[in-house]
Design an enzyme around this catalytic site. Structure first.
Site, PDB file in Angstrom:
ATOM      1  N   CYS A 262      38.145 -22.742  21.043  1.00  0.00           N
ATOM      2  CA  CYS A 262      38.215 -21.282  21.292  1.00  0.00           C
ATOM      3  C   CYS A 262      39.021 -20.546  20.220  1.00  0.00           C
ATOM      4  CB  CYS A 262      38.804 -21.017  22.668  1.00  0.00           C
ATOM      5  SG  CYS A 262      37.803 -21.732  23.988  1.00  0.00           S
TER       6      CYS A 262
ATOM      7  N   ASN B 264      34.408 -16.700  29.497  1.00  0.00           N
ATOM      8  CA  ASN B 264      35.009 -17.266  28.285  1.00  0.00           C
ATOM      9  C   ASN B 264      33.873 -17.720  27.356  1.00  0.00           C
ATOM     10  OD1 ASN B 264      36.195 -18.921  26.369  1.00  0.00           O
ATOM     11  ND2 ASN B 264      37.603 -19.901  27.805  1.00  0.00           N
TER      12      ASN B 264
ATOM     13  N   HIS C 115      41.676 -13.924  22.426  1.00  0.00           N
ATOM     14  CA  HIS C 115      40.600 -14.736  22.999  1.00  0.00           C
ATOM     15  C   HIS C 115      40.499 -14.411  24.487  1.00  0.00           C
ATOM     16  CE1 HIS C 115      38.132 -17.900  24.369  1.00  0.00           C
ATOM     17  NE2 HIS C 115      39.116 -18.611  24.902  1.00  0.00           N
TER      18      HIS C 115
HETATM   19  N1  COA Z   1      36.617 -22.023  43.641  1.00  0.00           N
HETATM   20  C1  COA Z   1      37.394 -22.262  44.697  1.00  0.00           C
HETATM   21  N2  COA Z   1      38.438 -23.103  44.642  1.00  0.00           N
HETATM   22  C2  COA Z   1      38.690 -23.703  43.473  1.00  0.00           C
HETATM   23  C3  COA Z   1      37.910 -23.496  42.321  1.00  0.00           C
HETATM   24  C4  COA Z   1      36.817 -22.622  42.447  1.00  0.00           C
HETATM   25  N3  COA Z   1      36.008 -22.337  41.413  1.00  0.00           N
HETATM   26  N4  COA Z   1      38.389 -24.233  41.312  1.00  0.00           N
HETATM   27  C5  COA Z   1      39.469 -24.880  41.782  1.00  0.00           C
HETATM   28  N5  COA Z   1      39.640 -24.570  43.090  1.00  0.00           N
HETATM   29  C6  COA Z   1      40.647 -25.047  44.011  1.00  0.00           C
HETATM   30  C7  COA Z   1      41.320 -26.306  43.541  1.00  0.00           C
HETATM   31  O1  COA Z   1      40.567 -27.425  43.890  1.00  0.00           O
HETATM   32  C8  COA Z   1      42.652 -26.233  44.275  1.00  0.00           C
HETATM   33  O2  COA Z   1      42.454 -26.689  45.572  1.00  0.00           O
HETATM   34  P1  COA Z   1      43.577 -27.599  46.295  1.00  0.00           P
HETATM   35  O3  COA Z   1      44.815 -26.786  46.328  1.00  0.00           O
HETATM   36  O4  COA Z   1      42.959 -27.858  47.633  1.00  0.00           O
HETATM   37  O5  COA Z   1      43.677 -28.823  45.427  1.00  0.00           O
HETATM   38  C9  COA Z   1      42.940 -24.743  44.352  1.00  0.00           C
HETATM   39  O6  COA Z   1      41.685 -24.080  44.104  1.00  0.00           O
HETATM   40  C10 COA Z   1      43.963 -24.250  43.373  1.00  0.00           C
HETATM   41  O7  COA Z   1      43.630 -24.749  42.144  1.00  0.00           O
HETATM   42  P2  COA Z   1      44.582 -24.490  40.945  1.00  0.00           P
HETATM   43  O8  COA Z   1      44.140 -25.352  39.809  1.00  0.00           O
HETATM   44  O9  COA Z   1      45.991 -24.551  41.398  1.00  0.00           O
HETATM   45  O10 COA Z   1      44.264 -22.953  40.637  1.00  0.00           O
HETATM   46  P3  COA Z   1      44.895 -22.054  39.533  1.00  0.00           P
HETATM   47  O11 COA Z   1      45.594 -20.931  40.178  1.00  0.00           O
HETATM   48  O12 COA Z   1      45.662 -22.841  38.500  1.00  0.00           O
HETATM   49  O13 COA Z   1      43.598 -21.467  38.821  1.00  0.00           O
HETATM   50  C11 COA Z   1      42.304 -21.769  36.825  1.00  0.00           C
HETATM   51  C12 COA Z   1      42.705 -22.355  38.182  1.00  0.00           C
HETATM   52  C13 COA Z   1      41.375 -22.740  36.145  1.00  0.00           C
HETATM   53  C14 COA Z   1      41.587 -20.444  37.075  1.00  0.00           C
HETATM   54  C15 COA Z   1      43.585 -21.505  35.987  1.00  0.00           C
HETATM   55  O14 COA Z   1      44.387 -22.652  35.978  1.00  0.00           O
HETATM   56  C16 COA Z   1      43.251 -21.108  34.589  1.00  0.00           C
HETATM   57  O15 COA Z   1      42.726 -20.058  34.357  1.00  0.00           O
HETATM   58  N6  COA Z   1      43.598 -21.958  33.576  1.00  0.00           N
HETATM   59  C17 COA Z   1      43.247 -21.706  32.214  1.00  0.00           C
HETATM   60  C18 COA Z   1      41.807 -22.081  32.012  1.00  0.00           C
HETATM   61  C19 COA Z   1      41.264 -21.611  30.702  1.00  0.00           C
HETATM   62  O16 COA Z   1      41.414 -20.461  30.370  1.00  0.00           O
HETATM   63  N7  COA Z   1      40.601 -22.512  29.948  1.00  0.00           N
HETATM   64  C20 COA Z   1      40.017 -22.226  28.698  1.00  0.00           C
HETATM   65  C21 COA Z   1      41.079 -21.946  27.686  1.00  0.00           C
HETATM   66  S1  COA Z   1      40.412 -21.726  26.103  1.00  0.00           S
END
Ligand code: COA
Length: 317
Positions: free
Chosen positions: A114, A274, A244
């Site tokens: 990215c 993204n 980004h």
């Molecule tokens: N829908 C519903 N629930 C979901 C889900 C979805 N699409 N994806 C994950 N969950 C669940 C998980 O399984 C977890 O459940 P649990 O508590 O029972 O285990 C819960 O939601 C919380 O997950 P968590 O990982 O703590 O959520 P978060 O607040 O960290 O949000 C992201 C997850 C991915 C949105 C966040 O971490 C993020 O944006 N990270 C950066 C990702 C990114 O930008 N990547 C590319 C960079 S170039």
């Protein structure tokens, strides 16, 4: 010479995938996706389409050339950033060179996930500043939907398909890309990667979302601060920060830390998801169309992605 933006072009497929559409594919909700990421929809390659990253890239490149008032024959070099190339080799940039007929241009790809666009823009600035090139096409072209694991709700909700292209041309030294900083930390390579070989029992994107979130906020905040300072400016001197587009919460947290008001920060991840290396040219194109980029403005581009790799270009528009 300064590497000045002369034209920006974009391409995205027509097919829209909304959060409600994704609710029918994996166990998720529009509410979860919106509150966690700010994404409402993304464009994806229609099923059965044979288009490749080089097709997207050449459509965006032709749009950028038209904006610039140049022809493919004016281009000295093509640098294409992408994650999912047409083929392992030759470079997707070579396919683009052939498709647009940029006969005198050399062409190569940059792989920095990215962060690819800021890496490629840095290369273009050096090639123009050295006098080796006058006009360079920098392209981010991403077709990610076919390589995502559509059973993995952690990753499939995040990404979209699109391309963006920028023509950088030689201009006055005090304009264009003033300086860039690039950084990588290969010890973090496990937190975000794409594996298409299937040798780990599953194909697709792998991501430690929380770790990526933390790294993105810390690294982008630090690199924007240090790049601006290296240029002899303060963060408050920035007129626009184009980051980004991974997640509205990441963008918001960085803007808060840098104490930048919303009008100085571009957001379009809500409509595109993204799009990896295409996200910065897409955001630039939108900001330009809205009249938010005016000659003389101090602008920073910043991105982070798998690698981890991150970087910042400081520009005088
Ligand atoms: N829908 C519903 N629930 C979901 C889900 C979805 N699409 N994806 C994950 N969950 C669940 C998980 O399984 C977890 O459940 P649990 O508590 O029972 O285990 C819960 O939601 C919380 O997950 P968590 O990982 O703590 O959520 P978060 O607040 O960290 O949000 C992201 C997850 C991915 C949105 C966040 O971490 C993020 O944006 N990270 C950066 C990702 C990114 O930008 N990547 C590319 C960079 S170039």
């Amino acid at each position: 010479m300064g590497a000045v933006v002369r034209g920006i072009g974009i391409y995205h497929p027509e097919t829209v995938l909304t959060n409600s559409d994704i609710e029918k594919i994996v166990e998720t909700t529009d509410e979860w996706i919106t509150t966690r990421t700010g994404i409402k929809q993304r464009y994806i390659l229609p099923k059965g389409s044979k288009l490749k990253a080089s097709d997207f890239g050449s459509y965006a490149a032709m749009a950028a050339l038209e904006k610039a008032g140049l022809t493919p024959g004016d281009i000295d070099g093509i640098i294409c950033a992408n994650i999912n190339p047409d083929k392992q080799f030759p470079a997707t940039a070579c396919f683009i060179q052939a498709k647009i007929g940029a006969k005198k241009a050399f062409a190569f790809d940059v792989t920095a996930a990215c962060a690819g666009f800021v890496y490629a823009a840095n290369m273009a600035a050096l090639l123009i500043d050295s006098g080796q090139c006058r006009n360079i096409l920098v392209i981010g072209s991403e077709i990610l939907s076919p390589v995502l694991d559509w059973t993995d709700r952690n990753t499939c909700i995040l990404f979209g398909d699109a391309a963006g292209a920028v023509v950088f041309s030689a201009g006055p030294k005090e304009r264009g890309i003033l300086l860039s900083q690039l950084k990588s930390d290969g010890t973090q390579s496990e937190v975000l990667y794409l594996n298409l070989s299937g040798d780990e029992g599953r194909r697709g994107m792998f991501m430690d979302g929380k770790q990526v979130f933390k790294a993105a906020v810390t690294e982008i905040t630090d690199i924007v601060r240090s790049t601006v300072a290296k240029g002899g400016y303060a963060v408050k001197d920035l007129d626009l920060l184009v980051m980004h587009q991974a997640n509205v919460r990441i963008i918001g947290a960085i803007a808060d830390k840098l104490e930048l008001p919303p009008e100085k920060v571009v957001i379009n991840v809500d409509r595109f998801g993204n799009t990896s290396s295409a996200s910065i040219p897409l955001a630039l194109h939108e900001a330009d169309g809205q009249g938010r980029l005016k000659p003389g403005m101090l602008v920073a581009l910043a991105a982070v992605g798998g690698g981890m790799s991150w970087g910042c270009n400081l520009m005088r528009w």
